[in-house]
Design a protein around this motif. Sequence first.
Motif, PDB file in Angstrom:
ATOM      1  N   VAL A 354      -0.296   2.494  23.052  1.00 46.49           N
ATOM      2  CA  VAL A 354      -0.081   1.068  22.780  1.00 46.49           C
ATOM      3  C   VAL A 354      -1.399   0.313  22.904  1.00 46.49           C
ATOM      4  O   VAL A 354      -1.716  -0.558  22.085  1.00 46.49           O
ATOM      5  N   MET A 355      -2.182   0.639  23.927  1.00 44.19           N
ATOM      6  CA  MET A 355      -3.468  -0.034  24.123  1.00 44.19           C
ATOM      7  C   MET A 355      -4.411   0.241  22.951  1.00 44.19           C
ATOM      8  O   MET A 355      -5.166  -0.638  22.531  1.00 44.19           O
ATOM      9  N   ALA A 356      -4.360   1.456  22.422  1.00 47.59           N
ATOM     10  CA  ALA A 356      -5.184   1.784  21.250  1.00 47.59           C
ATOM     11  C   ALA A 356      -4.760   0.938  20.054  1.00 47.59           C
ATOM     12  O   ALA A 356      -5.604   0.418  19.307  1.00 47.59           O
ATOM     13  N   LEU A 357      -3.456   0.781  19.856  1.00 48.66           N
ATOM     14  CA  LEU A 357      -2.963  -0.059  18.761  1.00 48.66           C
ATOM     15  C   LEU A 357      -3.343  -1.516  18.967  1.00 48.66           C
ATOM     16  O   LEU A 357      -3.610  -2.253  18.011  1.00 48.66           O
ATOM     17  N   GLY A 358      -3.368  -1.942  20.243  1.00 50.47           N
ATOM     18  CA  GLY A 358      -3.689  -3.337  20.547  1.00 50.47           C
ATOM     19  C   GLY A 358      -5.098  -3.736  20.177  1.00 50.47           C
ATOM     20  O   GLY A 358      -5.411  -4.924  20.073  1.00 50.47           O
ATOM     21  N   LYS A 359      -5.963  -2.748  19.971  1.00 52.12           N
ATOM     22  CA  LYS A 359      -7.352  -3.047  19.600  1.00 52.12           C
ATOM     23  C   LYS A 359      -7.520  -3.174  18.092  1.00 52.12           C
ATOM     24  O   LYS A 359      -8.614  -3.465  17.611  1.00 52.12           O
ATOM     25  N   GLU A 364      -0.263  -2.962  10.113  1.00 54.35           N
ATOM     26  CA  GLU A 364       0.321  -1.659  10.417  1.00 54.35           C
ATOM     27  C   GLU A 364       0.465  -1.462  11.923  1.00 54.35           C
ATOM     28  O   GLU A 364       1.411  -0.839  12.400  1.00 54.35           O
ATOM     29  N   SER A 365      -0.481  -1.987  12.662  1.00 50.33           N
ATOM     30  CA  SER A 365      -0.426  -1.898  14.119  1.00 50.33           C
ATOM     31  C   SER A 365       0.750  -2.705  14.665  1.00 50.33           C
ATOM     32  O   SER A 365       1.504  -2.241  15.524  1.00 50.33           O
ATOM     33  N   VAL A 366       0.934  -3.914  14.149  1.00 48.19           N
ATOM     34  CA  VAL A 366       2.046  -4.760  14.584  1.00 48.19           C
ATOM     35  C   VAL A 366       3.383  -4.107  14.264  1.00 48.19           C
ATOM     36  O   VAL A 366       4.321  -4.146  15.064  1.00 48.19           O
ATOM     37  N   ASP A 367       3.465  -3.475  13.088  1.00 50.15           N
ATOM     38  CA  ASP A 367       4.715  -2.795  12.699  1.00 50.15           C
ATOM     39  C   ASP A 367       5.106  -1.727  13.719  1.00 50.15           C
ATOM     40  O   ASP A 367       6.293  -1.534  14.012  1.00 50.15           O
ATOM     41  N   LEU A 368       4.125  -1.014  14.257  1.00 51.59           N
ATOM     42  CA  LEU A 368       4.410   0.033  15.233  1.00 51.59           C
ATOM     43  C   LEU A 368       4.699  -0.530  16.621  1.00 51.59           C
ATOM     44  O   LEU A 368       5.445   0.067  17.402  1.00 51.59           O
ATOM     45  N   ALA A 387      -0.316  -6.663  23.422  1.00 45.83           N
ATOM     46  CA  ALA A 387      -1.022  -6.203  22.220  1.00 45.83           C
ATOM     47  C   ALA A 387      -0.595  -7.005  20.996  1.00 45.83           C
ATOM     48  O   ALA A 387      -1.426  -7.381  20.158  1.00 45.83           O
ATOM     49  N   ILE A 388       0.696  -7.289  20.874  1.00 46.88           N
ATOM     50  CA  ILE A 388       1.203  -8.067  19.733  1.00 46.88           C
ATOM     51  C   ILE A 388       0.634  -9.476  19.762  1.00 46.88           C
ATOM     52  O   ILE A 388       0.234 -10.029  18.733  1.00 46.88           O
ATOM     53  N   GLN A 389       0.599 -10.067  20.956  1.00 45.49           N
ATOM     54  CA  GLN A 389       0.060 -11.427  21.075  1.00 45.49           C
ATOM     55  C   GLN A 389      -1.392 -11.470  20.604  1.00 45.49           C
ATOM     56  O   GLN A 389      -1.806 -12.367  19.860  1.00 45.49           O
ATOM     57  N   SER A 390      -2.197 -10.476  21.028  1.00 46.78           N
ATOM     58  CA  SER A 390      -3.604 -10.433  20.619  1.00 46.78           C
ATOM     59  C   SER A 390      -3.736 -10.245  19.116  1.00 46.78           C
ATOM     60  O   SER A 390      -4.551 -10.909  18.465  1.00 46.78           O
ATOM     61  N   ALA A 391      -2.908  -9.348  18.569  1.00 50.63           N
ATOM     62  CA  ALA A 391      -2.998  -9.071  17.137  1.00 50.63           C
ATOM     63  C   ALA A 391      -2.596 -10.277  16.301  1.00 50.63           C
ATOM     64  O   ALA A 391      -3.282 -10.635  15.332  1.00 50.63           O
ATOM     65  N   LYS A 416       8.924 -13.170   8.581  1.00 49.03           N
ATOM     66  CA  LYS A 416       8.645 -14.350   7.751  1.00 49.03           C
ATOM     67  C   LYS A 416       7.169 -14.432   7.351  1.00 49.03           C
ATOM     68  O   LYS A 416       6.843 -14.824   6.235  1.00 49.03           O
ATOM     69  N   ASN A 417       6.266 -14.051   8.253  1.00 53.06           N
ATOM     70  CA  ASN A 417       4.833 -14.283   8.031  1.00 53.06           C
ATOM     71  C   ASN A 417       4.027 -13.030   7.748  1.00 53.06           C
ATOM     72  O   ASN A 417       2.816 -13.126   7.499  1.00 53.06           O
ATOM     73  N   ARG A 418       4.654 -11.869   7.782  1.00 52.27           N
ATOM     74  CA  ARG A 418       3.925 -10.605   7.600  1.00 52.27           C
ATOM     75  C   ARG A 418       3.156 -10.587   6.273  1.00 52.27           C
ATOM     76  O   ARG A 418       3.721 -10.888   5.223  1.00 52.27           O
ATOM     77  N   PRO A 419       1.875 -10.234   6.311  1.00 52.61           N
ATOM     78  CA  PRO A 419       1.107 -10.134   5.054  1.00 52.61           C
ATOM     79  C   PRO A 419       1.719  -9.077   4.137  1.00 52.61           C
ATOM     80  O   PRO A 419       2.210  -8.047   4.605  1.00 52.61           O
ATOM     81  N   LYS A 420       1.705  -9.365   2.875  1.00 53.72           N
ATOM     82  CA  LYS A 420       2.292  -8.429   1.899  1.00 53.72           C
ATOM     83  C   LYS A 420       1.350  -7.273   1.620  1.00 53.72           C
ATOM     84  O   LYS A 420       0.167  -7.370   1.767  1.00 53.72           O
TER      85      LYS A 420
END
Length: 420
Positions: A354-359, A364-368, A387-391, A416-420
């Motif tokens: 999770v910490m790796a994804l948070g960086k 794609e990171s948020v999706d996971l 991690a989600i808050q930072s991303a 609602k806001n996810r980039p396409k």
Amino acid sequence: MIALLLLALAARDEAADLIAKLRAASDVNQRYQITNQLTAALKPTHVPLLVKEAETGPTPVRVILIRELARFRTKDAVAALKSLSQKYDLVSRAEAAGQLRWLDDETGLPLLLALLPKAQTPEEKRAILNGLFGGFNAEGGADIVRAIAKFMEQEKAEELRREALQILGYQKDPSAFLVLKKISTDPYDVLKFEALGQLIRRGDDDALAQGLKSLENETVPTQGVFHLLNAIENSGKRTVLPRLRELLEKSTDRSLRTALVSTLASMKDDKSIPLLSKLSEDADASISRAALDGIIKMAGKGQLELLRKVATEGDSVKRLEAAAALLQLDLREGYDGVKAELAGDKTYYRVAAVMALGKVRRKESVDLLLPLLDDAEENVRRQARTAIQSALSALFPYLKFDANAGADKIRAWWEKNRPK
């Protein structure tokens, strides 16, 4: 009909029981766990219950219930928030006003600005600053700048002034530039380099020149070094790279050197690879490690093949190191390696994944990370939320995002806001 009534009563009882547990909770961790359960149990029909319970306090519980109220966006919820913003303690009023602002209610911002001069304790001041944070609204921009500038002139606590400066940095109103300029040129203000970093992010060439000169003179404290180099990195102005390489060769300051290595690598400065290769054998372990990480970020084809192999075939420790490096290079195999660890049963490695994804500030990171908000392991849930808050703060600096919202609300916001 009777069955539906019984179900409604049972849901109400569950919510009431959870609120009672919330009041009896003895520490923050317990409150956090109970709040997650409460968020899942609450329905719009619980608004009257929330209002009634919020009326009785105490402040920490009332603040949680105010946030839950704001989730529903109904007329009675908004009316309750307006009522709560006018009474009880200042922290509760600030929370209600901040939620009103988040809901685009025109009364929220004026309430926060009116409360700021009245705040006395650090807790009260921080509650109001939290409500004002973010540059997502053009509305009231100049008013926010004036209020924050006055607050910073009067406030003595460095951390509170730093939080206020961050709010100022997000304001698009031209008056914010002038305030930042004043702070950045004040030799006695400990936040001057952080203000300088905000100006560099805004594309101010004079601030960039001043920042580079200060770094070269090594007159910048450690925290200021981070803000300046981060701002230079985000500015994308590659004309500064030769000066940064020269500074890395000459400097003897460990903190500055490790920060410079990271900046050069993040800016993909291929010309720095010979220098980083030399530094990877430095006697100082922190320098050699930073240099090696930098080389990995700018890995050549041969190194990439090795990383890909380790990310899929190595043990957990090596797999995560390789996956993290591939993620920094924005390569799909990095996500595959992390997913393999997330699917495992070792909490330590799952948290590390999770910490790796948070960086990685990527969709794609948020999706996971989003499914992990409901993970069975508390450490995984907590780290995923951070991690989600930072991303999201990095991906959407000018959009509203409630970091304290429940998992369902965060997922709905992302949908609602996810980039396409």
